[in-house]
Design an enzyme around this catalytic site. Structure first.
Site, PDB file in Angstrom:
ATOM      1  N   PHE A 129       0.857  -1.182   0.000  1.00  0.00           N
ATOM      2  CA  PHE A 129       0.000   0.000   0.000  1.00  0.00           C
ATOM      3  C   PHE A 129       0.895   1.235   0.000  1.00  0.00           C
ATOM      4  O   PHE A 129       1.831   1.348   0.799  1.00  0.00           O
ATOM      5  CB  PHE A 129      -0.936   0.000   1.207  1.00  0.00           C
ATOM      6  CG  PHE A 129      -1.974   1.083   1.114  1.00  0.00           C
ATOM      7  CD1 PHE A 129      -2.982   1.011   0.164  1.00  0.00           C
ATOM      8  CD2 PHE A 129      -1.930   2.184   1.939  1.00  0.00           C
ATOM      9  CE1 PHE A 129      -3.930   2.024   0.053  1.00  0.00           C
ATOM     10  CE2 PHE A 129      -2.880   3.200   1.840  1.00  0.00           C
ATOM     11  CZ  PHE A 129      -3.880   3.115   0.891  1.00  0.00           C
ATOM     12  N   ASP A 198       2.258  -5.049   8.298  1.00  0.00           N
ATOM     13  CA  ASP A 198       1.078  -4.193   8.256  1.00  0.00           C
ATOM     14  C   ASP A 198      -0.140  -5.100   8.121  1.00  0.00           C
ATOM     15  O   ASP A 198      -0.280  -5.823   7.126  1.00  0.00           O
ATOM     16  CB  ASP A 198       1.174  -3.217   7.076  1.00  0.00           C
ATOM     17  CG  ASP A 198      -0.031  -2.289   6.989  1.00  0.00           C
ATOM     18  OD1 ASP A 198      -1.068  -2.579   7.607  1.00  0.00           O
ATOM     19  OD2 ASP A 198       0.075  -1.266   6.280  1.00  0.00           O
ATOM     20  N   TYR A 223     -10.502   0.993  10.697  1.00  0.00           N
ATOM     21  CA  TYR A 223     -11.772   1.282  10.017  1.00  0.00           C
ATOM     22  C   TYR A 223     -12.118   0.302   8.912  1.00  0.00           C
ATOM     23  O   TYR A 223     -13.140   0.453   8.260  1.00  0.00           O
ATOM     24  CB  TYR A 223     -11.799   2.718   9.483  1.00  0.00           C
ATOM     25  CG  TYR A 223     -10.643   3.138   8.603  1.00  0.00           C
ATOM     26  CD1 TYR A 223     -10.612   2.809   7.259  1.00  0.00           C
ATOM     27  CD2 TYR A 223      -9.604   3.892   9.117  1.00  0.00           C
ATOM     28  CE1 TYR A 223      -9.567   3.213   6.445  1.00  0.00           C
ATOM     29  CE2 TYR A 223      -8.544   4.306   8.320  1.00  0.00           C
ATOM     30  CZ  TYR A 223      -8.537   3.965   6.986  1.00  0.00           C
ATOM     31  OH  TYR A 223      -7.498   4.363   6.198  1.00  0.00           O
ATOM     32  N   ARG A 379     -12.564  -4.758  -7.045  1.00  0.00           N
ATOM     33  CA  ARG A 379     -12.201  -5.339  -5.762  1.00  0.00           C
ATOM     34  C   ARG A 379     -13.455  -5.574  -4.914  1.00  0.00           C
ATOM     35  O   ARG A 379     -14.267  -4.673  -4.733  1.00  0.00           O
ATOM     36  CB  ARG A 379     -11.252  -4.364  -5.059  1.00  0.00           C
ATOM     37  CG  ARG A 379     -10.577  -4.917  -3.852  1.00  0.00           C
ATOM     38  CD  ARG A 379      -9.558  -3.930  -3.304  1.00  0.00           C
ATOM     39  NE  ARG A 379     -10.201  -2.845  -2.596  1.00  0.00           N
ATOM     40  CZ  ARG A 379      -9.630  -2.165  -1.589  1.00  0.00           C
ATOM     41  NH1 ARG A 379      -8.376  -2.422  -1.225  1.00  0.00           N
ATOM     42  NH2 ARG A 379     -10.272  -1.190  -0.984  1.00  0.00           N
TER      43      ARG A 379
END
Lengths: 420, 420
Positions: A129, A198, A223, A379
């Site tokens: 990411f 991560d 989140y 996705r």
């Protein structure tokens, strides 16, 4: 061929089916984007309203003590610990994922500088990411390290005597491919490197056991699969063997050994508490606690192992239905078929129209997301807490209709705008 | 002698008196701690409930665009800019004060390293808020600078050719003493140093004009005088002459020039946007917007100038009433009498019992706070948005009773616990 009634039969047997009632999901929506923003827990509106009216409005400053605000990073950290194979007192919920990565990568580079000064390279994956890469790029530049970006399959063989840190995201945000945390950590340690994981797309989505993998550092997001609400605080874990070795450089007062002594010099708190920095956003923290409660509710039903079983069944079903019902429409599969290599999402590819197809699906209430690239990606995230097998069937049926009727070619689905 | 009816007469003439209706204040409470946590704006519960139920619950991931979440740091930053003498596009609301200080001090040290490599000292005040000193201590250690802590009156003469940065909090958290921002900035610039101002106790409390002072960097707090709710995001301002010169090291994706291009390399956005890092806590951001609205509502009534006039009248009255009605009880005044040297709080000292006196007052509904030290401090913040002159009269009357009846000696007021 799988039929709708087969999917309904799976739902009827699903031991986790009652958990769906913990969420408020909009009428007519099939939500396949919980990997980007988890949906609203049913308990959250009242809990947040109480925090606003009673804790803030009535309690005012007293609520730092009486409502336990000050302890929330540790309390939520202990809850998150149960989902990722960490122990109580080892995790805090705080700040953003990017900022927590800065803290642990700083600590890892300090340890490397002290223990193995010849090691000057941080290895990561080119498709990691981007914010992880940006943070690493900045820190490497500042500290005189080199950031080496590799394709996933090159990583093992690239770990060498100049590798200080291996920094990876466990489940890839674009493809849903999952690394073997245990094997890669072992390889990296054998090469003398520290490992940072991560867990943005794995905490709450797949089984994670940081201690079993003997990882060094981990961070993750509040989140996505933790359902903590928009921009919820993130979390950070540091193996106890490293926690007390160095300050992390964001040495704010919440990480001080005695924050209310107001001494002019910094004395880091022992353990993970020193990874706190400044005052945390309490309303968003309280929403995160509501999100975590939905995952903790799965514990008597088998916890993460049961969630993972259902997640794999959902993603298997989606892949199977797409292949059965959407053949000939140019869709490819970017996500590995092998269970051990897959997170909780399925990514499809298409040469043209991926963005518009996602928009057409959203208009039909099937919310997934689009990620540009070569190839472009559609996705779809699958959260076993609230998704039904029937939802998977309907989602694929919508996809088939969007493709077969060329609905995605309509102009309104081809106007680009930012999507997180 | 000032009488209660004199105070009531002042309230009747107060051009700002209607603003009190913008807040929900608990029955029977006189809130003198808005400098620690601002009270609940009346509009906040409904606005936050809407954000939870509609934006999060119904809008889900789509709300990043449709509800404008992604632009909130800039939108709130523009609102804050109007309160501190900054221009649109120069401020963002984000992260915590400590983290924003890390960003701007990093940038300032990078500029100093480039422009004046012989300057190796960061000067601050020993009584600065500790987290500012902790952040500076960590960064100075990492970057090879020396942190020099001085008493307030020594600062001017200490600025010299080795000073890289002067870092000060505009209004002192303990004493309420206010620095002359314009004069000190001028002196520091004349000595060749950059200046960082922490506006935690001045934004929304006193008139601040960053451009008129020609300051270099500023940060501030969202949950004190800006009424943004517990742990609300903080803010950061960088003078446009510096904003594009360096990355700040927390180079996360929200500070990227094209965050949704997902490129593997970091390209900082132009201007203040590069001072963003990771995803922000939206519920707490939305609460902050409600808090800012209470200050913006004062604009047609004279804005910060009118608020400052009333603030000084409130603090003058408090000092006067304490001296008239609490004489002989061993109270001292830690806050300067001179208007130009005073923020929006009054701090009293007492050799013994300060903590217990504050507790006894809280039990009576007069909420101030205690700060340990030599001497111990009873701290009272005065927020002209909702405080009445009559409240000041009653607060002092409660203080007089607590002292004259030795109520503070009761055991229940002498048990210590943490207070932020």
């Amino acid at each position: 061929m799988t039929r709708l009634q087969d999917c309904r039969a799976l739902d009827a047997q699903d031991p986790l089916r009652a958990l769906r009632d913990l969420f408020t999901l909009p009428e007519g929506v099939i939500y396949l984007d919980g990997n980007s923003l988890g949906p609203l827990p049913k308990a959250a509106p009242d809990r947040i309203a109480r925090a606003v009216r009673e804790e803030w409005g009535e309690g005012l400053i007293r609520s730092w003590n009486t409502a336990g605000w000050f302890e929330l990073p540790q309390r939520l950290g202990d809850q998150i610990a149960t989902l990722v194979g960490a122990r109580p007192g080892e995790v805090v919920a705080t700040d953003s994922t990017s900022i927590n990565l800065f803290k642990v990568l700083s600590a890892a580079l300090s340890i490397a500088r002290a223990d193995a000064p010849a090691r000057r390279t941080v290895v990561s994956e080119r498709s990691n990411f981007p914010t992880d890469l940006y943070i690493a790029e900045g820190l490497c530049r500042e500290r005189g390290f080199t950031l080496q970006l590799l394709e996933g399959e090159q990583i093992r063989s690239a770990l060498a005597d100049d590798t200080a840190v291996l920094m990876l995201t466990h489940v890839n945000y674009r493809t849903g491919a999952m690394h073997d945390m245990r094997a890669l950590t072992r390889t990296a340690h054998a090469a003398g490197a520290l490992v940072i994981w991560d867990l943005a797309h794995s905490a709450g989505a797949v089984e994670v056991d940081l201690h079993a993998a003997d990882a060094d550092f981990a961070i993750g997001c509040g989140y996505k699969y933790l359902n903590g609400g928009p921009g919820a605080p993130a979390f950070v874990w540091v193996h106890p063997r490293h926690a007390d070795r160095f300050w992390q450089p964001l040495s704010g007062w919440w990480g001080h050994a005695t924050p209310f002594a107001f001494t002019p010099d910094y004395q880091p708190a022992p353990g993970i508490q020193r990874y706190l920095c400044g005052t945390q956003p309490m309303l968003s923290m309280i929403a995160l606690e509501c999100g975590l409660a939905t995952l903790l509710a799965a514990r008597p039903l088998g916890g993460m192992a049961a969630l993972r079983r259902k997640s794999l069944a959902l993603t298997d079903l989606f892949i199977q239905l797409v292949e059965e019902r959407c053949e000939g429409y140019g869709l490819g599969l970017a996500t590995p078929r092998e269970h051990a290599l897959r997170g909780s999402q399925v990514c499809l590819t298409r040469e043209v129209g991926a963005y518009a197809i996602v928009q057409a699906l959203v208009a039909r209430g099937v919310i997934g997301d689009f990620r540009a690239g070569r190839p472009d990606i559609l996705r779809f995230g699958f959260t076993p807490l609230y998704l039904r097998f029937e939802d998977v069937w309907h989602a694929v049926e919508h996809l088939r209709e969007v493709l077969s009727e060329e609905e995605w070619q309509r102009p309104e689905f081809n106007r680009q705008h930012a999507v997180t």
